[in-house]
Write a protein that holds these residues in place. Structure first.
Motif, PDB file in Angstrom:
ATOM      1  N   ASN A   9       0.360  -5.785   2.086  1.00  8.64           N
ATOM      2  CA  ASN A   9      -0.379  -4.719   2.453  1.00  8.64           C
ATOM      3  C   ASN A   9      -1.157  -5.850   3.220  1.00  8.64           C
ATOM      4  O   ASN A   9      -1.726  -4.380   3.423  1.00  8.64           O
ATOM      5  CB  ASN A   9      -0.130  -3.356   1.572  1.00  8.64           C
ATOM      6  CG  ASN A   9       1.196  -2.628   1.535  1.00  8.64           C
ATOM      7  OD1 ASN A   9       1.564  -1.996   2.239  1.00  8.64           O
ATOM      8  ND2 ASN A   9       1.082  -2.398   0.262  1.00  8.64           N
ATOM      9  N   GLN A  13      -9.881  -5.932   8.375  1.00  6.71           N
ATOM     10  CA  GLN A  13     -10.691  -4.599   8.367  1.00  6.71           C
ATOM     11  C   GLN A  13     -12.144  -4.968   8.895  1.00  6.71           C
ATOM     12  O   GLN A  13     -12.577  -6.375   8.455  1.00  6.71           O
ATOM     13  CB  GLN A  13     -11.980  -4.287   7.276  1.00  6.71           C
ATOM     14  CG  GLN A  13     -12.264  -3.136   7.758  1.00  6.71           C
ATOM     15  CD  GLN A  13     -11.336  -1.999   8.162  1.00  6.71           C
ATOM     16  OE1 GLN A  13     -11.724  -1.769   9.428  1.00  6.71           O
ATOM     17  NE2 GLN A  13     -11.381  -1.172   7.086  1.00  6.71           N
ATOM     18  N   ASN A 128     -13.255  -4.821   1.881  1.00 12.56           N
ATOM     19  CA  ASN A 128     -12.098  -5.727   2.878  1.00 12.56           C
ATOM     20  C   ASN A 128     -13.548  -7.032   3.610  1.00 12.56           C
ATOM     21  O   ASN A 128     -14.549  -7.082   3.037  1.00 12.56           O
ATOM     22  CB  ASN A 128     -11.613  -5.252   3.802  1.00 12.56           C
ATOM     23  CG  ASN A 128     -10.334  -5.301   3.772  1.00 12.56           C
ATOM     24  OD1 ASN A 128     -10.662  -6.770   4.212  1.00 12.56           O
ATOM     25  ND2 ASN A 128      -9.402  -4.683   4.085  1.00 12.56           N
ATOM     26  N   GLU A 166      -9.702   3.281   6.994  1.00 15.01           N
ATOM     27  CA  GLU A 166      -8.639   2.435   6.847  1.00 15.01           C
ATOM     28  C   GLU A 166      -8.297   1.595   7.797  1.00 15.01           C
ATOM     29  O   GLU A 166      -8.486   2.212   9.235  1.00 15.01           O
ATOM     30  CB  GLU A 166      -7.910   4.041   6.357  1.00 15.01           C
ATOM     31  CG  GLU A 166      -7.975   4.159   4.422  1.00 15.01           C
ATOM     32  CD  GLU A 166      -7.747   3.162   4.131  1.00 15.01           C
ATOM     33  OE1 GLU A 166      -6.942   2.691   3.739  1.00 15.01           O
ATOM     34  OE2 GLU A 166      -8.444   3.380   2.962  1.00 15.01           O
TER      35      GLU A 166
END
Length: 183
Positions: A9, A13, A128, A166
């Motif tokens: 996954n 970001q 991230n 997200e």
């Protein structure tokens, strides 16, 4: 987060806010980099963690590069702000070590694996990042600013922080488009 979920996954970001990793979380990220594959234990890496005034210093180096490379005034002004897209930037450098069995390209790959490991360690801890390169990674002015030799390479600028949102779902890819079997 288990390792397989993390790897399957993984997503960069581009919008990162404070806080940046610190304390034990940052130490974990740095230790992950040092676990990258390293043929002959050459440790062909150097990492520079920029935050606070360090981001300003990196921006000044980008600005100097833009000026010396005759960029437009708009690009010069933008250069100063680029490091501030995240609260922390880790400059990842492949420091070439002459070795008869470990070619330069393998040492660059080792440093690059360190960047991937850092980003994965950041994600595993709720942070991230975004691995960026661009013209500044190849610029002689920037390389001189980090006191690099001709054989050294900036393999990337890893922007780290707290995700602002997200990330969008990544497209599914069919492994048969990229892998073949020799049996």
């Amino acid at each position: 987060m288990d390792a397989l979920t993390l790897l399957l996954n993984r997503s960069s970001q581009p919008r990162l806010n404070a806080p940046a990793p610190s304390g034990e979380a940052l130490e974990n990220i740095m230790q992950a980099a040092l676990r990258a594959p390293d043929h002959a234990c050459l440790t062909p890496w150097r990492f520079i963690v920029c935050e606070g005034k360090g981001l300003d210093k990196l921006g000044s180096l980008y600005e100097q590069s833009a000026i010396e490379n005759d960029k437009s005034q708009k690009e010069i002004e933008r250069a100063v702000q680029l490091p501030h897209r995240a609260p922390m930037v880790v400059v990842a450098i492949a420091k070439h070590v002459e070795h008869e069995k470990v070619p330069r390209v393998e040492q660059i790959a080792s440093a690059s694996c360190g960047v991937m490991a850092m980003q994965m360690a950041a994600v595993a801890q709720g942070f991230n990042g975004m691995w960026r390169t661009g013209s500044y990674a190849q610029c002689d002015t920037v390389k001189r600013g980090f006191d690099l030799s001709d054989d050294d390479e900036i393999v990337g600028f890893l922007y780290l922080g707290t995700p602002a949102f997200e990330p969008a779902a990544k497209p599914e890819r069919d492994t048969s488009d990229y892998f073949e079997y020799w049996r």
